[in-house]
Design an enzyme around this catalytic site. Structure first.
Site, PDB file in Angstrom:
ATOM      1  N   SER A  22       0.849  -1.193   0.000  1.00  0.00           N
ATOM      2  CA  SER A  22       0.000   0.000   0.000  1.00  0.00           C
ATOM      3  C   SER A  22       0.879   1.235   0.000  1.00  0.00           C
ATOM      4  CB  SER A  22      -0.869   0.021   1.260  1.00  0.00           C
ATOM      5  OG  SER A  22      -1.449   1.303   1.427  1.00  0.00           O
TER       6      SER A  22
ATOM      7  N   TYR B 291      -0.332  -0.353  10.076  1.00  0.00           N
ATOM      8  CA  TYR B 291      -0.648  -0.763   8.698  1.00  0.00           C
ATOM      9  C   TYR B 291       0.526  -0.472   7.754  1.00  0.00           C
ATOM     10  CZ  TYR B 291      -3.515  -0.858   4.383  1.00  0.00           C
ATOM     11  OH  TYR B 291      -4.041  -1.112   3.136  1.00  0.00           O
TER      12      TYR B 291
ATOM     13  N   LYS C 224       2.710  -3.129   5.656  1.00  0.00           N
ATOM     14  CA  LYS C 224       2.663  -3.108   4.199  1.00  0.00           C
ATOM     15  C   LYS C 224       4.047  -2.935   3.576  1.00  0.00           C
ATOM     16  CE  LYS C 224      -1.624  -3.805   3.053  1.00  0.00           C
ATOM     17  NZ  LYS C 224      -1.970  -5.182   2.642  1.00  0.00           N
TER      18      LYS C 224
HETATM   19  P1  NAI Z   1     -11.917  -5.396   2.171  1.00  0.00           P
HETATM   20  O1  NAI Z   1     -12.122  -5.119   3.606  1.00  0.00           O
HETATM   21  O2  NAI Z   1     -13.083  -5.336   1.255  1.00  0.00           O
HETATM   22  O3  NAI Z   1     -11.217  -6.805   1.937  1.00  0.00           O
HETATM   23  C1  NAI Z   1     -10.363  -7.417   2.868  1.00  0.00           C
HETATM   24  C2  NAI Z   1     -10.881  -8.817   3.099  1.00  0.00           C
HETATM   25  O4  NAI Z   1      -9.945  -9.539   3.915  1.00  0.00           O
HETATM   26  C3  NAI Z   1     -12.208  -8.819   3.849  1.00  0.00           C
HETATM   27  O5  NAI Z   1     -13.194  -9.494   3.099  1.00  0.00           O
HETATM   28  C4  NAI Z   1     -11.891  -9.514   5.153  1.00  0.00           C
HETATM   29  O6  NAI Z   1     -12.958 -10.300   5.681  1.00  0.00           O
HETATM   30  C5  NAI Z   1     -10.706 -10.363   4.778  1.00  0.00           C
HETATM   31  N1  NAI Z   1      -9.884 -10.747   5.940  1.00  0.00           N
HETATM   32  C6  NAI Z   1      -9.533  -9.962   6.990  1.00  0.00           C
HETATM   33  N2  NAI Z   1      -8.801 -10.653   7.876  1.00  0.00           N
HETATM   34  C7  NAI Z   1      -8.673 -11.905   7.365  1.00  0.00           C
HETATM   35  C8  NAI Z   1      -8.015 -13.077   7.831  1.00  0.00           C
HETATM   36  N3  NAI Z   1      -7.338 -13.080   8.989  1.00  0.00           N
HETATM   37  N4  NAI Z   1      -8.071 -14.191   7.069  1.00  0.00           N
HETATM   38  C9  NAI Z   1      -8.761 -14.186   5.892  1.00  0.00           C
HETATM   39  N5  NAI Z   1      -9.411 -13.109   5.420  1.00  0.00           N
HETATM   40  C10 NAI Z   1      -9.371 -11.974   6.135  1.00  0.00           C
HETATM   41  O7  NAI Z   1     -10.796  -4.339   1.674  1.00  0.00           O
HETATM   42  P2  NAI Z   1     -10.009  -4.190   0.276  1.00  0.00           P
HETATM   43  O8  NAI Z   1      -9.880  -2.755   0.029  1.00  0.00           O
HETATM   44  O9  NAI Z   1     -10.581  -5.051  -0.763  1.00  0.00           O
HETATM   45  O10 NAI Z   1      -8.550  -4.707   0.698  1.00  0.00           O
HETATM   46  C11 NAI Z   1      -7.861  -5.765   0.062  1.00  0.00           C
HETATM   47  C12 NAI Z   1      -6.386  -5.583   0.291  1.00  0.00           C
HETATM   48  O11 NAI Z   1      -5.907  -4.427  -0.405  1.00  0.00           O
HETATM   49  C13 NAI Z   1      -5.993  -5.386   1.759  1.00  0.00           C
HETATM   50  O12 NAI Z   1      -4.768  -6.049   2.008  1.00  0.00           O
HETATM   51  C14 NAI Z   1      -5.788  -3.888   1.853  1.00  0.00           C
HETATM   52  O13 NAI Z   1      -4.936  -3.530   2.906  1.00  0.00           O
HETATM   53  C15 NAI Z   1      -5.186  -3.608   0.489  1.00  0.00           C
HETATM   54  N6  NAI Z   1      -5.251  -2.230   0.042  1.00  0.00           N
HETATM   55  C16 NAI Z   1      -6.450  -1.687  -0.340  1.00  0.00           C
HETATM   56  C17 NAI Z   1      -6.484  -0.391  -0.823  1.00  0.00           C
HETATM   57  C18 NAI Z   1      -7.728   0.215  -1.335  1.00  0.00           C
HETATM   58  O14 NAI Z   1      -7.650   1.340  -1.883  1.00  0.00           O
HETATM   59  N7  NAI Z   1      -8.882  -0.433  -1.219  1.00  0.00           N
HETATM   60  C19 NAI Z   1      -5.282   0.465  -0.847  1.00  0.00           C
HETATM   61  C20 NAI Z   1      -4.088  -0.215  -0.460  1.00  0.00           C
HETATM   62  C21 NAI Z   1      -4.099  -1.512  -0.028  1.00  0.00           C
END
Ligand code: NAI
Length: 299
Positions: free
Chosen positions: A154, A167, A171
């Protein structure tokens, strides 16, 4: 015209694929022929609770579209449950070719107010979780000399963002892991890259609004991940920024710097402009390239 990128017969594990970005990765890989393990604990953005609904829902979407997928609700954040995620791929589809470490949570706080519990929770999912699932996938990939791993970084870590020390540290830790695994994977046709996405998801909905929200559909990130996951992609060790339809490369540069054989503290003070001057910077591919730069100053 060149052919479409297909994943027929390939087995992919996507962690955190019950919604947001992970769901898009799972849908895209499945639509192009991959068997997909849709992993998600189904908890809150902060990582509390669990529910089988999100992973099952994405699997249903894939099956309805004629694809192949299985749901898994184990957590990435402990060795045993991470192993169970990989085992699920082995039991159902016989192997693992592609791992997308995408699961994530947020526990934002200024450093002054940050609790040890919120340090652990975030490092556990993002950093240790990426370690654990990769570790068990690696053993399979190394034995068969094939693998594609895409980790999730990130710009909060690459650049630094207020209130996200836990975080951001996790990252950027993921980038270090990516670089080392890329070096170790080279001999075994295992490519390891990281994605730094930008997308409107439940994780970012409180900070992204207006026009930005319109262009940050998570579907725009999936093509970058699909290419990195493909057997034709020979890139490894890179950090790829993707969002809003644009894809680009982050890199770590090193300035030529200032040299004096008898360097003093005053020299450092007096030549600070030269130390930080980006003119003529290099992008070292390995630590020895920095050592070469140092050595060439000496007779
Ligand atoms: P999101 O919250 O929709 O997706 C994250 C998913 O990971 C959730 O469905 C959650 O239930 C699951 N999760 C959490 N802990 C878990 C565990 N211990 N085991 C299995 N699953 C688990 O958020 P998003 O935005 O789709 O994030 C996806 C990735 O992208 C994350 O790593 C986030 O940090 C990263 N990211 C997202 C950005 C954005 O602009 N949306 C920017 C930079 C990084």
């Amino acid at each position: 015209m060149s052919s479409d990128l297909r994943f027929d017969g390939r087995v992919a594990v996507v962690t955190g694929a019950g919604g947001g970005l992970g769901r898009q990765y799972a849908l895209m890989l499945a639509a192009r022929g991959a068997h997909v393990v849709v992993n998600d604990i189904g908890g809150s953005v902060g990582g509390d609770g669990s529910h089988e609904g999100p992973a099952a829902g994405v699997v249903r979407e894939i099956l309805d579209g004629g694809g192949s997928a299985i749901a898994n609700t184990d957590s990435v954040s402990s060795p045993d449950s991470a192993e169970a995620i990989v085992q699920c791929a082995l039991d159902k589809f016989g192997t693992i070719d592609i791992l997308i470490n995408n699961a994530g949570i947020l526990r934002d706080s200024t450093f002054y107010k940050l609790s040890p519990e919120n340090i652990d929770a975030v490092l556990d999912v993002h950093l240790r979780g990426t370690f654990f699932v990769s570790l068990y996938a690696w053993r399979v990939m190394r034995d068969k000399s094939y693998g594609r791993i895409i980790n999730t970084s990130s710009n909060s870590g690459l650049i630094g963002n207020f209130g996200q020390s836990n975080y951001g540290a996790a990252k950027l830790g993921v980038v270090g892991l990516t670089r080392v695994l890329a070096a170790e994977g080279q001999r075994f046709n295992i490519n390891v890259n990281a994605i730094a996405p930008a997308a409107l998801t439940r994780m970012t909905e409180s900070v992204i609004e207006g026009d930005t929200a319109r262009i940050l559909d998570p579907a725009y990130v999936a093509p970058a991940v699909a290419w990195l996951a493909h057997e034709d992609c020979q890139t490894s060790g890179e950090v790829i920024s993707a969002g809003g339809g644009r894809i680009a490369r982050y890199f770590i540069g090193l300035t030529p710097g200032y040299f004096a054989g008898n360097l003093s503290a005053e020299d450092v003070r007096d030549h600070w402009d030269k130390v930080v001057d980006e003119t003529g910077y290099i992008v070292p591919a390995r630590p020895s390239e920095e050592m070469d730069l140092i050595m060439k100053n000496w007779p």
